[in-house]
Design an enzyme around this catalytic site. Structure first.
Site, mmCIF file in Angstrom:
data_model
loop_
_atom_site.group_PDB
_atom_site.id
_atom_site.type_symbol
_atom_site.label_atom_id
_atom_site.label_comp_id
_atom_site.label_asym_id
_atom_site.label_seq_id
_atom_site.Cartn_x
_atom_site.Cartn_y
_atom_site.Cartn_z
ATOM 1 N N GLU A 147 -108.437 19.753 -51.691
ATOM 2 C CA GLU A 147 -108.146 20.245 -53.037
ATOM 3 C C GLU A 147 -109.307 21.096 -53.555
ATOM 4 O O GLU A 147 -110.433 20.611 -53.606
ATOM 5 C CB GLU A 147 -107.884 19.048 -53.960
ATOM 6 C CG GLU A 147 -106.694 18.224 -53.495
ATOM 7 C CD GLU A 147 -106.705 16.778 -53.997
ATOM 8 O OE1 GLU A 147 -107.452 16.477 -54.936
ATOM 9 O OE2 GLU A 147 -105.965 15.954 -53.424
ATOM 10 N N SER A 197 -102.477 15.914 -52.536
ATOM 11 C CA SER A 197 -101.657 15.084 -51.655
ATOM 12 C C SER A 197 -102.581 14.402 -50.653
ATOM 13 O O SER A 197 -102.589 14.721 -49.466
ATOM 14 C CB SER A 197 -100.650 15.966 -50.889
ATOM 15 O OG SER A 197 -99.880 16.767 -51.740
ATOM 16 N N GLU A 198 -103.356 13.444 -51.149
ATOM 17 C CA GLU A 198 -104.383 12.849 -50.292
ATOM 18 C C GLU A 198 -103.817 12.264 -49.007
ATOM 19 O O GLU A 198 -104.421 12.375 -47.931
ATOM 20 C CB GLU A 198 -105.160 11.774 -51.065
ATOM 21 C CG GLU A 198 -106.164 12.318 -52.078
ATOM 22 C CD GLU A 198 -105.536 12.777 -53.389
ATOM 23 O OE1 GLU A 198 -104.326 12.565 -53.568
ATOM 24 O OE2 GLU A 198 -106.250 13.351 -54.231
ATOM 25 N N PHE A 217 -112.904 12.411 -54.558
ATOM 26 C CA PHE A 217 -113.761 11.289 -54.958
ATOM 27 C C PHE A 217 -113.480 10.104 -54.037
ATOM 28 O O PHE A 217 -112.332 9.877 -53.641
ATOM 29 C CB PHE A 217 -113.494 10.871 -56.410
ATOM 30 C CG PHE A 217 -114.229 11.688 -57.432
ATOM 31 C CD1 PHE A 217 -115.410 11.226 -58.003
ATOM 32 C CD2 PHE A 217 -113.745 12.928 -57.821
ATOM 33 C CE1 PHE A 217 -116.085 11.981 -58.951
ATOM 34 C CE2 PHE A 217 -114.423 13.692 -58.767
ATOM 35 C CZ PHE A 217 -115.596 13.222 -59.334
ATOM 36 N N ASP A 225 -113.218 7.227 -54.855
ATOM 37 C CA ASP A 225 -112.227 6.376 -55.541
ATOM 38 C C ASP A 225 -110.798 6.699 -55.130
ATOM 39 O O ASP A 225 -109.898 5.887 -55.348
ATOM 40 C CB ASP A 225 -112.334 6.575 -57.058
ATOM 41 C CG ASP A 225 -113.747 6.443 -57.568
ATOM 42 O OD1 ASP A 225 -114.024 5.475 -58.274
ATOM 43 O OD2 ASP A 225 -114.585 7.311 -57.260
ATOM 44 N N HIS A 227 -113.908 6.963 -61.085
ATOM 45 C CA HIS A 227 -114.616 8.078 -60.444
ATOM 46 C C HIS A 227 -116.051 7.692 -60.093
ATOM 47 O O HIS A 227 -116.896 8.564 -59.928
ATOM 48 C CB HIS A 227 -114.665 9.294 -61.377
ATOM 49 C CG HIS A 227 -113.403 10.092 -61.438
ATOM 50 N ND1 HIS A 227 -112.242 9.600 -61.962
ATOM 51 C CD2 HIS A 227 -113.105 11.351 -61.021
ATOM 52 C CE1 HIS A 227 -111.292 10.538 -61.894
ATOM 53 N NE2 HIS A 227 -111.790 11.593 -61.321
#
Ligand code: TPP
Ligand code: TPP
Ligand code: MG
Ligand code: MG
Lengths: 329, 315, 329, 315
Positions: C29, C59-60, C83, C85, C129
């Site tokens: 991203e 779209s991880e 991140f 997270d 985060h």
């Protein structure tokens, strides 16, 4: 008091909770009409109707998220993730949402959801259906994690989880699915309490879930050989019952932890760390952590058998922490 | 009167976020701040047809939605200031405002994550037979997250009383929508789920309100979910401090010329005097709120570990 | 040898690898046209073109899965998860797919992917985060995990990761983003090797990533007070450099681990467990694990400061493991 | 000749899985076994237009796809038997067959997970300028997994050379599709991504092959992804041992009457003699393969921790 199989005790607990609190709802893949992938929700759809017991699509993230919101909005959702191996798909909702909602809202919200999931180890279902990933949820502040090793505990912990105001992950064992045991009426097991399965004086043997029968067998065999092993079944992996762990080690001076999970980042690693940092003075020998090798779980039963720690391996670890003359005995 | 109420909500959001922007620039606020200036009509239009019992989830860019749902700007500013009297005791900041009294299940810093949570609100309403609906706001960038498609599917299958509101502001962080999505309208993603969908001018608060009313009515009467796409634009960067190399000032100016507050002024007759008064009132209210919030006690250090659990028994 | 900021050293490494191996591709991203959410991929799109450097949608899961397949098919993908997270969203692909492909295929496939991710701790970006979730990937057989604490290591570890035949998670620190340091030309840091940042004789202080400067500061302060602390920067969290850890403790007899992650299921827990089980004889005092409280990360800077272990807290832990007379000194 | 080749592939899959079913029933195999008997036309039709260099990912129900892609039934059976000469050294079982020589990136036991992995194969082909395409098989139940929608979006945006093949067999485990999906055809999910989609009779191997040819041509010529829905049915339970309380034998019989092998026999003239020979050949081949596989050495205990890493340096 009734004699029940492990899975029946789970079914009983769900029925009891659906019956006593109409805020309890159940959903997940195949939990409705099929009665659960492994039978744990049998009969519940017909008994409580499709509003409260729902089959969902294969959408682990969304159904977990829906459970989070439903819990915040006043329901007591019980969501099922079919295998523990699929937990990663639900983990953002579990760890970033469910676990943090109370903290983030300064306590204005709580998330009384229960997430049931199934540890497939020992089913022969291969590397993506056999993992012991309990440490992932058990490392998240805001979650609770429990795992019963007997029908009574599977029943009593699940009920406690559903009644608890916080999000609780309840793990159930394929390995124990058909084992039988007495379940007392109205049984509830408080979250956070370990139990001594077998008292002993020489070594503390910590275990949980599907490992407990093997640990008990090892302890029995060692007992016959004159080594007195105290078997401590954690039952609750978060929070850990630190006082009972330390108390046992303070009496025995020796610690062995046996688990089906690999070592790094595991609950067993935490138990050893807690005893090393908080009970160091009591330790009369190096503690041992008995784990599978650091590898995925192989599919063939003989290899899986070699992979997971068995009675003999556990007994050997116990002997290693004992003084030479006694261990040989 | 509706137009006046809508104008007031938009003006309040505008003032709130303009103040927040200034406070961030002057170093009074910490963390990330994502502003919705330019998008106010979406929040105002949608939330105008909701009651306090209705559920709402939103995103990192959620101040407007919370204010429009009835949140107190003072406690919101206090939260931005990290003050103990903020919505979350000052401990959570801009991205996590939540309030059970207003049905706000929470803003969220994980893109897409609020969407299934809103399903849960809708499910609770359905199970308990309450006439509530749930609304979930998300950006067009979030449409690339799988969980949104899972949620549309679940909502459709269970006919949940929910409205999916996509604020299509053309960008996800520094990347334009065309890099994220092939569809020319976000409404297309609702079709396979047989969810009714509408695309509206997100800078025309009356159009947004009308569409939202239809969607909420549908949900409340048991006819299931709706998706609304509101086409709009954020005037500020993705976050305060964003250098915005990814767009031209000409593009921004085009949208500034379509200021939702001005659009409303043009669409209704003879209310400019009232609107001017509202502008002043809101400016005053936010100025006072700022003074109040700034003066509040800071988030207490002793609160560091409060409320990790409802039952505080875990060490 | 050039003086570079931490993020520039990362940018250099990516440029060098894109230049030397045309199988290397970059996606994630905002990594293309914007040059990365925090600048780490600046200039790479224009230099290497849109076939090799791609902006992706949010779209991880799919982008990580795409990296897995691309790696199996002969590329050397470097995917960015913005991140740490957000890792749960990619974790099925990382832990169930990338990590297991070599094992499952009996070595017919390997998965030379690199997953870069950013630990936002100390940015003031709040509880979703700021997490230190390094233990999750670092507990998965089949993965490797590294985390550089200096520009040189950030550069050299990233290059080693990209060249490695296995899937490697590379964590980068917000906290260190603008710190400066020398980066030797052609620098590559072998995966799996810890480094002594400061030699010492009294206590071994283990740390990694964003914690290292605080640990070094604590050691310096203690050194001035006569306590000689050896600071061991792990750099590689999986595999752990067990020999160097044990070697250090065998010399000092004392162990403190300082981390920004909470305790349960953490890398620090593993370090303590490894030393307790394998280096018990060397330990002259109970080891200590210094962690934040078991809670999410609060947003306000003063609370975040109180949350994360600071120099004074680390120093206090070191003093606690020292004999009374020296510690007081 | 195409029909003969297609028939042969289907017959081989049929024999292979019938044998596997028997071996499971007699207790010779361990683990879960998911059979695609009744669905053979999809595997045969799609893979007939692929070369060995093309990539493939599949699911828990993937024997047919692997065989149709050229996998050796002996080594596949050996894998089911957990024998050292199986595709994965006998260590992975039915759900993880993989072979670089055939472009098989792997079967997969996580629903939906193989789909983005196939994207990676397509990406590699695109980046390296190779004329390969990727094909990913998944069930209609998998369409509820978000990652599939993410993957459709990514494929469309990057015009990846990939074909998404959904085997719609009406059930996901014990739950019918209507509980999982609102769309009446899986092709609907391709529309928002502007991905061309076709729904075909999955029991008509010639129809499947034609549609697959169009899709693969499109991918190979740089025109991007296609989604194919193949409507079919599994004759056996979800897994061997499934009590199948969720459907009637009448329903199963209806589909048995549409046996893809019989359908092909009816659709082509004058080949029944050849087809009969093929049936016999395949029966012989699988019988021999079974004997061979059974006689292979078991997965070696010493292999327990082999290949966790390519570089075996981690303890
Ligand atoms: C899961 C996840 N991935 C990435 C991010 C980083 N991120 C924060 S906002 C954002 C863009 C969101 O775009 P959009 O949904 O259009 O909302 P907008 O910011 O335009 O309101 C991204 C990628 C995140 N917070 N969560
Ligand atoms: C992520 C995940 N969730 C759930 C499962 C359990 N499961 C295995 S197969 C299956 C049904 C799949 O249905 P479908 O995609 O239609 O394929 P079919 O079995 O019909 O071929 C489910 C739910 C799984 N393996 N992975
Ligand atoms: Mg946007
Ligand atoms: Mg199906």
């Amino acid at each position: 008091m009734t004699r029940r199989k492990y899975w029946q005790a789970i079914n009983d607990a769900l029925r009891e909770e659906l019956g006593r609190d109409e805020r309890v709802v159940l959903f997940g893949e195949d939990v409705g009409a099929p009665g659960g992938p492994f039978g744990a929700t049998k009969g519940l759809l017909s008994e409580f109707g499709p509003t409260r017991v729902r089959d969902t699509p294969i959408s682990e993230a969304a159904i977990t998220g829906m459970a989070v919101g439903a819990a915040m909005a006043g329901l007591r959702p019980v969501v099922e993730i079919m295998f523990l191996d699929f937990l990663p798909l639900a983990l953002d909702q579990l760890a970033n949402q469910a676990a943090k909602s109370s903290y983030l809202s300064m306590g204005h919200y709580s998330v009384p959801l229960t997430l049931r999931t199934f540890c497939g180890a020992h089913l022969g279902a291969g590397p993506q259906h056999s993992q012991n990933l309990e440490a992932w949820p058990a490392s998240v502040p805001g979650l609770k994690v429990v795992w019963g090793s007997t029908p009574a505990d599977a029943n009593g912990l699940l009920k406690a989880a559903i009644r608890d105001p916080d999000p609780v992950v309840v793990i159930e064992s394929a390995r124990l699915w058909s084992t039988r045991g007495e379940v007392p009426d109205g049984h509830v097991v408080p979250l956070g309490e370990a139990v001594i399965r077998r008292p002993g004086t020489d070594v503390t043997l910590v275990c949980w879930g599907g490992m407990v029968p093997r640990a008990e067998a090892a302890a029995a065999a060692l007992g016959a050989g004159g080594v007195s092993v105290e078997v401590l079944d954690l039952r609750s992996l978060l929070p850990l019952d630190v006082p009972r762990i330390l108390n046992s080690v303070s009496r025995t001076g020796r610690l062995v932890v046996a688990q089906d999970a690999t070592g790094p980042g595991s609950v067993g690693s935490d138990v050893v760390r807690i005893v090393a940092t908080q009970g160091f003075g009591a330790l009369r020998a190096a503690p041992e952590l008995v784990t599978p090798p650091f590898a995925p779980v192989p599919f063939p039963p003989p290899l899986a058998h070699a992979y997971f720690p068995q009675e003999s391996e556990i007994a050997a670890a116990v002997r290693r922490v004992m003084p030479k003359e006694i261990a040989a005995g | 009167m509706t137009a006046v109420r809508l104008y007031r909500t938009m003006a309040l959001i505008r003032e709130f976020e303009t103040a927040a922007s200034r406070l961030m620039a002057s170093g009074e606020l910490a963390g990330f701040l994502h502003l919705s200036i330019g998008q106010e009509a979406v929040a105002a239009g949608v939330c105008d047809v909701l009651g306090p019992a209705d559920y709402l989830t939103t995103t990192h860019r959620g101040h407007g939605h919370c204010l429009a749902k009835g949140a107190d700007p003072r406690r919101m500013l206090a939260e931005l200031f990290a003050r103990a009297t903020g919505y979350c005791g000052g401990r959570s900041g801009s991205m996590h405002v939540a309030d059970p009294a207003l049905g706000i299940l929470g803003a969220n810093a994980i893109v897409g994550a609020g969407v299934p949570i809103a399903l849960g609100g809708a499910l609770a309403a359905q199970v308990l037979g309450e006439p509530r609906v749930a609304v979930t706001f998300f950006g067009e960038g979030a449409v690339a997250e799988g969980v949104i498609h899972e949620s549309l599917n679940l909502a459709a299958l269970s006919r949940l009383p929910i409205v999916f509101v996509c604020e299509n502001n053309g960008y996800a962080e520094m990347t334009p929508s065309s890099t994220h999505l092939r569809a020319s309208s976000v409404t297309e993603y609702a079709r396979p789920h047989h969810i009714p969908a509408e695309s509206v001018d997100g800078n025309d608060v009356l159009a947004v309100r009308d569409a939202a009313q239809r969607a909420v009515d549908r949900a409340r009467s048991g006819d299931g979910p709706t998706l609304l796409e509101c086409r709009t634009y954020r005037w500020h960067g993705h976050f305060e401090g964003d250098a915005q190399g990814y767009r031209t000032t000409a593009e921004v100016d085009l949208w500034r010329a379509r200021d939702p507050l001005t659009v409303l002024r043009k669409n209704v007759d003879g209310l400019n005097g009232q609107f001017d008064d509202i502008d002043r009132d809101c400016a005053d209210e936010i100025a006072e709120a700022t003074v109040w919030a700034r003066a509040q006690p800071p988030a207490a250090l002793e609160s560091l570990t409060d409320h990790v659990y409802r039952a505080q028994e875990v060490g």
